[in-house]
Motif scaffolding. Sequence first.
Motif, PDB file in Angstrom:
ATOM      1  N   ILE A 152       0.831  -1.205   0.000  1.00  0.00           N
ATOM      2  CA  ILE A 152       0.000   0.000   0.000  1.00  0.00           C
ATOM      3  C   ILE A 152       0.866   1.256   0.000  1.00  0.00           C
ATOM      4  CG2 ILE A 152      -1.747   1.296   1.287  1.00  0.00           C
ATOM      5  CD1 ILE A 152      -2.800  -1.355   2.355  1.00  0.00           C
ATOM      6  N   SER A 153       1.943   1.225   0.759  1.00  0.00           N
ATOM      7  CA  SER A 153       2.830   2.392   0.843  1.00  0.00           C
ATOM      8  C   SER A 153       3.499   2.696  -0.492  1.00  0.00           C
ATOM      9  CB  SER A 153       3.900   2.166   1.917  1.00  0.00           C
ATOM     10  OG  SER A 153       3.321   2.031   3.194  1.00  0.00           O
ATOM     11  N   SER A 154       3.700   1.695  -1.327  1.00  0.00           N
ATOM     12  CA  SER A 154       4.419   1.887  -2.597  1.00  0.00           C
ATOM     13  C   SER A 154       3.554   2.479  -3.696  1.00  0.00           C
ATOM     14  CB  SER A 154       5.000   0.549  -3.074  1.00  0.00           C
ATOM     15  OG  SER A 154       3.959  -0.365  -3.414  1.00  0.00           O
ATOM     16  N   TRP A 155       2.255   2.569  -3.484  1.00  0.00           N
ATOM     17  CA  TRP A 155       1.366   3.047  -4.532  1.00  0.00           C
ATOM     18  C   TRP A 155       1.626   4.502  -4.902  1.00  0.00           C
ATOM     19  CZ3 TRP A 155      -3.756   0.760  -2.108  1.00  0.00           C
ATOM     20  CH2 TRP A 155      -3.767  -0.632  -2.313  1.00  0.00           C
ATOM     21  N   TRP A 156       1.944   5.330  -3.918  1.00  0.00           N
ATOM     22  CA  TRP A 156       2.107   6.774  -4.176  1.00  0.00           C
ATOM     23  C   TRP A 156       3.094   7.318  -3.153  1.00  0.00           C
ATOM     24  CZ3 TRP A 156      -2.212  11.006  -3.411  1.00  0.00           C
ATOM     25  CH2 TRP A 156      -1.788  12.194  -4.003  1.00  0.00           C
ATOM     26  N   THR A 157       4.294   7.609  -3.598  1.00  0.00           N
ATOM     27  CA  THR A 157       5.347   8.022  -2.674  1.00  0.00           C
ATOM     28  C   THR A 157       5.835   9.436  -2.989  1.00  0.00           C
ATOM     29  OG1 THR A 157       7.103   7.045  -4.052  1.00  0.00           O
ATOM     30  CG2 THR A 157       6.122   5.641  -2.350  1.00  0.00           C
ATOM     31  N   VAL A 158       6.579   9.989  -2.055  1.00  0.00           N
ATOM     32  CA  VAL A 158       7.151  11.317  -2.216  1.00  0.00           C
ATOM     33  C   VAL A 158       8.561  11.311  -1.631  1.00  0.00           C
ATOM     34  CG1 VAL A 158       6.165  12.116  -0.018  1.00  0.00           C
ATOM     35  CG2 VAL A 158       6.814  13.791  -1.755  1.00  0.00           C
ATOM     36  N   GLU A 159       9.480  11.965  -2.317  1.00  0.00           N
ATOM     37  CA  GLU A 159      10.857  12.026  -1.834  1.00  0.00           C
ATOM     38  C   GLU A 159      10.947  12.909  -0.585  1.00  0.00           C
ATOM     39  OE1 GLU A 159      13.377  10.317  -2.876  1.00  0.00           O
ATOM     40  OE2 GLU A 159      12.270   9.365  -4.505  1.00  0.00           O
ATOM     41  N   GLY A 160      11.946  12.631   0.245  1.00  0.00           N
ATOM     42  CA  GLY A 160      12.158  13.443   1.427  1.00  0.00           C
ATOM     43  C   GLY A 160      12.748  14.802   1.084  1.00  0.00           C
ATOM     44  N   GLY A 161      12.722  15.714   2.031  1.00  0.00           N
ATOM     45  CA  GLY A 161      13.251  17.060   1.808  1.00  0.00           C
ATOM     46  C   GLY A 161      12.145  18.054   1.494  1.00  0.00           C
ATOM     47  N   PRO A 162      12.421  19.041   0.654  1.00  0.00           N
ATOM     48  CA  PRO A 162      11.438  20.097   0.364  1.00  0.00           C
ATOM     49  C   PRO A 162      10.121  19.580  -0.207  1.00  0.00           C
ATOM     50  CG  PRO A 162      13.619  20.736  -0.393  1.00  0.00           C
ATOM     51  CD  PRO A 162      13.724  19.305   0.021  1.00  0.00           C
ATOM     52  N   THR A 163      10.156  18.461  -0.957  1.00  0.00           N
ATOM     53  CA  THR A 163       8.921  17.946  -1.559  1.00  0.00           C
ATOM     54  C   THR A 163       7.992  17.319  -0.529  1.00  0.00           C
ATOM     55  OG1 THR A 163      10.079  15.872  -2.068  1.00  0.00           O
ATOM     56  CG2 THR A 163       9.973  17.536  -3.807  1.00  0.00           C
ATOM     57  N   ARG A 164       8.487  17.134   0.696  1.00  0.00           N
ATOM     58  CA  ARG A 164       7.642  16.587   1.767  1.00  0.00           C
ATOM     59  C   ARG A 164       7.343  17.647   2.829  1.00  0.00           C
ATOM     60  NH1 ARG A 164       8.898  11.000   5.206  1.00  0.00           N
ATOM     61  NH2 ARG A 164       6.795  10.821   6.107  1.00  0.00           N
ATOM     62  N   ASP A 165       7.784  18.865   2.583  1.00  0.00           N
ATOM     63  CA  ASP A 165       7.645  19.966   3.535  1.00  0.00           C
ATOM     64  C   ASP A 165       6.615  20.956   3.002  1.00  0.00           C
ATOM     65  OD1 ASP A 165       7.879  22.100   5.238  1.00  0.00           O
ATOM     66  OD2 ASP A 165      10.058  22.199   5.185  1.00  0.00           O
ATOM     67  N   GLY A 321       3.893  15.416  13.724  1.00  0.00           N
ATOM     68  CA  GLY A 321       4.212  15.654  12.318  1.00  0.00           C
ATOM     69  C   GLY A 321       3.528  16.883  11.767  1.00  0.00           C
ATOM     70  N   GLY A 322       2.300  17.151  12.246  1.00  0.00           N
ATOM     71  CA  GLY A 322       1.575  18.334  11.790  1.00  0.00           C
ATOM     72  C   GLY A 322       2.255  19.618  12.210  1.00  0.00           C
ATOM     73  N   ALA A 323       2.900  19.613  13.384  1.00  0.00           N
ATOM     74  CA  ALA A 323       3.553  20.820  13.889  1.00  0.00           C
ATOM     75  C   ALA A 323       4.759  21.223  13.060  1.00  0.00           C
ATOM     76  CB  ALA A 323       3.981  20.618  15.348  1.00  0.00           C
ATOM     77  N   VAL A 324       5.373  20.257  12.341  1.00  0.00           N
ATOM     78  CA  VAL A 324       6.514  20.584  11.467  1.00  0.00           C
ATOM     79  C   VAL A 324       6.066  20.667  10.009  1.00  0.00           C
ATOM     80  CG1 VAL A 324       8.204  19.592  13.034  1.00  0.00           C
ATOM     81  CG2 VAL A 324       7.210  18.149  11.254  1.00  0.00           C
ATOM     82  N   PHE A 325       4.734  20.577   9.784  1.00  0.00           N
ATOM     83  CA  PHE A 325       4.121  20.721   8.463  1.00  0.00           C
ATOM     84  C   PHE A 325       4.647  19.697   7.462  1.00  0.00           C
ATOM     85  CE2 PHE A 325       3.181  24.750  10.437  1.00  0.00           C
ATOM     86  CZ  PHE A 325       1.896  25.028   9.982  1.00  0.00           C
ATOM     87  N   ALA A 326       4.761  18.444   7.919  1.00  0.00           N
ATOM     88  CA  ALA A 326       5.096  17.352   7.004  1.00  0.00           C
ATOM     89  C   ALA A 326       3.866  17.040   6.158  1.00  0.00           C
ATOM     90  CB  ALA A 326       5.539  16.124   7.784  1.00  0.00           C
ATOM     91  N   LEU A 327       4.046  16.946   4.843  1.00  0.00           N
ATOM     92  CA  LEU A 327       2.932  16.714   3.929  1.00  0.00           C
ATOM     93  C   LEU A 327       2.178  15.436   4.288  1.00  0.00           C
ATOM     94  CD1 LEU A 327       1.292  17.176   1.340  1.00  0.00           C
ATOM     95  CD2 LEU A 327       3.170  16.085   0.067  1.00  0.00           C
ATOM     96  N   THR A 328       2.914  14.355   4.532  1.00  0.00           N
ATOM     97  CA  THR A 328       2.271  13.079   4.839  1.00  0.00           C
ATOM     98  C   THR A 328       1.510  13.139   6.166  1.00  0.00           C
ATOM     99  OG1 THR A 328       4.421  12.382   5.715  1.00  0.00           O
ATOM    100  CG2 THR A 328       3.843  11.636   3.503  1.00  0.00           C
TER     101      THR A 328
END
Length: 370
Positions: A152-165, A321-328
């Motif tokens: 399930i996790s592999s269906w739609w992923t995002v790279e770490g760093g700015p794209t997850r912030d 995670g919400g407090a650091v504004f992680a997209l996931t």
Amino acid sequence: MNLATILEQHGESLVLAIGGGVIGLLFGFFAQRSKFCLRAATIEFWHQKFGEKLSVWLLAFSTAVVLVQGLIVLQALDTSTARQIAARGSLSGALIGGLLFGAGMIMTRGCASRLLVLSANGNLRALLSGLIFAVTAQAALSGSLAPLRNTISSWWTVEGGPTRDLLAITGIGHWGGLAFGLLWFAAALYFAIRSGWGLWKWVGGIGTGLAVAAGWWYTHLISSNSFGAVAVQVQGLTFSGPSAEWLMRVLSSPAPHIGFDFGLLPGVFAGSFIGALVGKEFKLEGFQDGYSMRRYIAGAMLMGFGSMLAGGCAVGAGMTGGAVFALTAWLALIGMWAGAGLTDRLMDSQATVPTAAQQVAGTTANMQAP
């Protein structure tokens, strides 16, 4: 004696564990006294009541956001290396896991942190649900459910760093995150005032958010002063990973290394127990019938799998995670609110026509929140 000397004499692991215990104690006490609960907040929201439970959650969440973003702006905290931002993430896992977790917390009448708090208050239903939650979380992490979680996790992923912030994606930066938190805090104050004055609602809600921010700050402080061969991970409060870790600590040998998570769960349990004694709310409670037991077991399993899929529980993904504004983390939080609302509506419609067994057992009172 400065922190570097303390770390050199006692080691990072012990110092982290002690800090985790103290912060957990504060979280447990404030969460118990304020009745902090995401499940109760979502029910009020979807029923359009906007009362005390929602205001407590908003106070805690907004306090965590304001303090975390304020510490970052003041350069007293750096969360860029935290797993919620730096590591590769799963958007599909966050959303689906959040939906499953939200459904599960309605069925168990509490999220992972709430189950721990209630267990310390003598609630045996919460204790059993917490144990099943931990077993399922461990199975999803590295056991029989791990292949399904990975798929399930592999269906739609995002790279770490700015794209997850989210702050980087939107371009508003940490000052924008701080302003956003202040806006939410103002909304929390409005709902808190409108729902009526309650000392523990205010103190407990703000104190719970303070504990979440303290987790980030403390682990960053230790990481910045550590000279060990293995880097100390900057992390915040969560209950899914530590629950699985404590399960393996009891069942396997050698036990996992101690750290921040080692002290967190016992600290929360102790803090909630103290809070129950202060409020004279300690009371042994069990199941009233087989229906409610099946409901709690199923809900705990959904929460355990959902939390590992989403990357954290209602506190770990939702607040920390919400407090650091992680997209996931924000996707997981949206999923939790949606899953809780849908499940509550479904179970409300079923509750209007109770089964014969429920009528005989007189379980109408059991359908209420603990």
